[in-house]
Design an enzyme around this catalytic site. Structure first.
Site, mmCIF file in Angstrom:
data_model
loop_
_atom_site.group_PDB
_atom_site.id
_atom_site.type_symbol
_atom_site.label_atom_id
_atom_site.label_comp_id
_atom_site.label_asym_id
_atom_site.label_seq_id
_atom_site.Cartn_x
_atom_site.Cartn_y
_atom_site.Cartn_z
ATOM 1 N N LYS A 70 3.515 -5.262 -39.159
ATOM 2 C CA LYS A 70 4.891 -4.857 -38.700
ATOM 3 C C LYS A 70 5.154 -6.458 -38.202
ATOM 4 O O LYS A 70 6.372 -7.091 -37.660
ATOM 5 C CB LYS A 70 5.319 -3.662 -38.213
ATOM 6 N N ASP A 106 13.370 0.966 -38.454
ATOM 7 C CA ASP A 106 13.014 2.210 -37.738
ATOM 8 C C ASP A 106 12.808 2.475 -37.229
ATOM 9 O O ASP A 106 13.260 3.886 -36.582
ATOM 10 C CB ASP A 106 11.413 1.772 -37.051
ATOM 11 N N ALA A 134 6.365 1.600 -33.530
ATOM 12 C CA ALA A 134 7.076 2.841 -32.778
ATOM 13 C C ALA A 134 7.745 2.792 -31.711
ATOM 14 O O ALA A 134 8.974 3.618 -31.800
ATOM 15 C CB ALA A 134 6.301 3.821 -33.772
ATOM 16 N N GLU A 158 -1.960 -0.699 -19.215
ATOM 17 C CA GLU A 158 -0.969 -2.096 -19.556
ATOM 18 C C GLU A 158 -0.126 -3.003 -19.963
ATOM 19 O O GLU A 158 1.294 -3.146 -20.328
ATOM 20 C CB GLU A 158 -2.345 -3.664 -19.307
ATOM 21 N N TYR A 229 3.832 11.882 -39.473
ATOM 22 C CA TYR A 229 3.847 12.594 -40.392
ATOM 23 C C TYR A 229 2.625 13.091 -40.946
ATOM 24 O O TYR A 229 1.495 12.440 -41.188
ATOM 25 C CB TYR A 229 4.515 13.031 -40.803
ATOM 26 N N GLN A 257 14.378 5.895 -42.419
ATOM 27 C CA GLN A 257 14.074 4.623 -42.228
ATOM 28 C C GLN A 257 14.542 3.535 -43.578
ATOM 29 O O GLN A 257 15.003 2.648 -44.266
ATOM 30 C CB GLN A 257 12.542 4.106 -41.816
#
Ligand SMILES: NC(=O)c1ccc[n+]([C@@H]2O[C@H](COP(=O)([O-])OP(=O)(O)OC[C@H]3O[C@@H](n4cnc5c(N)ncnc54)[C@H](OP(=O)(O)O)[C@@H]3O)[C@@H](O)[C@H]2O)c1
Length: 284
Positions: A70, A106, A134, A158, A229, A257
């Site tokens: 991504k 998303d 996410a 961090e 999921y 999405q």
């Protein structure tokens, strides 16, 4: 029917064999009789750039992008649009006459899930587990739904701090980072009591891992939202349901999405019911 006008859509990732996107995207495409087919492509990391070049060569209309690409696809795109610019991650690429445009659906997916399930977070406190891609989409969705403050709990402190700094700078949200190990300590318990929504945006649950929350401390009106999921329910949502706590897992976000990507690819509103039924055919 596949003709010379049929164009290709797909999802790229590594590994990809468990992707459910072809299932519900093809169901929606054939329901509306649109000239596309949607396939899943396992792309080796060393082939990512060439796979995107192939999009131009073969006039592939669009790709969804999943783990681990991504963020990695961004240098190979011509532009980012909308939420992808803010979230700095792309899960949808649209080929506009050879120009590759990156989008992120998303965040919208989770936003719509919260809307559809009537989860009201306006002015409330949210607890967010995780600080990866996410989690960033979740921060965007929670902010868009009017959340007041967010407590971030991440295994790697961090990374949690980075997420918090990003959320403060982008959305002027009140964000605090709580150490993962302190999840159950007495001084952090008020957080759990006051949370209006708890979102799991870690990958815990994917392989059946439990997340042990201080269940007895949660407000009876809290919502548990899992972005993960799997076949059946995730352990987190199963436990919440057992305790009578309102909850849902990542299937709803997956669907939403996907519906937004479908619109970006085809210009048509996605038939949500058809997509939902297609997901049901293969129990998760
Ligand atoms: N429903 C949907 O449509 C949808 C959409 C996007 C993503 N997802 C799901 O969301 C999950 C996260 O995706 P992502 O893209 O954010 O991945 P990511 O960027 O790799 O982030 C993973 C997150 O999980 C945490 N984590 C991983 N293993 C852990 C463990 N054993 N204990 C505690 N924390 C752990 C990581 O913590 P550290 O920072 O400490 O490593 C990090 O916060 C995945 O399961 C993905 O399938 C669902």
């Amino acid at each position: 029917m596949i003709t010379a006008q049929t164009r290709l859509l797909g999802v790229i990732g590594y590994p990809i064999e468990h992707s459910l996107s072809p299932l519900f995207q093809n169901a929606a495409l054939s329901y509306l009789g649109l000239p596309f087919v949607y396939l899943a492509f396992d792309i080796l990391p060393s082939n990512l750039e060439r796979a995107l070049e192939a999009m131009r060569i073969f006039s592939i209309r669009g790709f969804n992008v999943t783990i681990p690409y991504k963020e990695k696809v961004i240098p190979f795109l011509d532009a980012l649009e909308g939420e992808a610019r803010v979230i700095e991650a792309v899960n949808t690429i649209v080929n506009e006459k050879g120009k590759l445009i990156g989008y992120n659906t998303d965040g919208v997916g989770l936003y719509r899930s919260l809307e559809r399930k009537e989860v009201n977070v306006e002015g409330k406190k949210a607890l967010l587990l995780g600080a990866g891609g996410a989690a960033k989409a979740a921060v965007w969705a929670l902010w868009k739904r009017g959340v007041k403050s967010i407590f971030v709990i991440n295994r790697t402190r961090e990374r949690g701090e980075d997420l918090a700094n990003w959320a403060r700078a982008e959305f002027f949200l009140e964000v605090e980072v709580v150490e993962w190990g302190k999840m159950k300590e007495q001084d952090s318990l008020p957080l759990w009591q006051e949370a209006g929504v708890i979102v799991n945006a870690t990958s815990l649950g994917l392989k059946g891992e439990e997340i042990s929350l201080p269940w007895e401390k949660l407000s009876p009106s809290v919502w548990i939202v899992d972005v993960v999921y799997r076949r059946g329910l995730t352990p987190l949502v199963r436990e919440a349901k057992k305790r009578g706590i309102q909850s849902f897992d990542g299937k709803e976000m997956l669907l939403q999405q996907g519906a937004e990507s479908f619109f970006l690819f085809t210009g048509e509103k996605a038939p949500l019911k058809v997509m939902e039924e297609a997901l049901d055919w293969k129990p998760l």
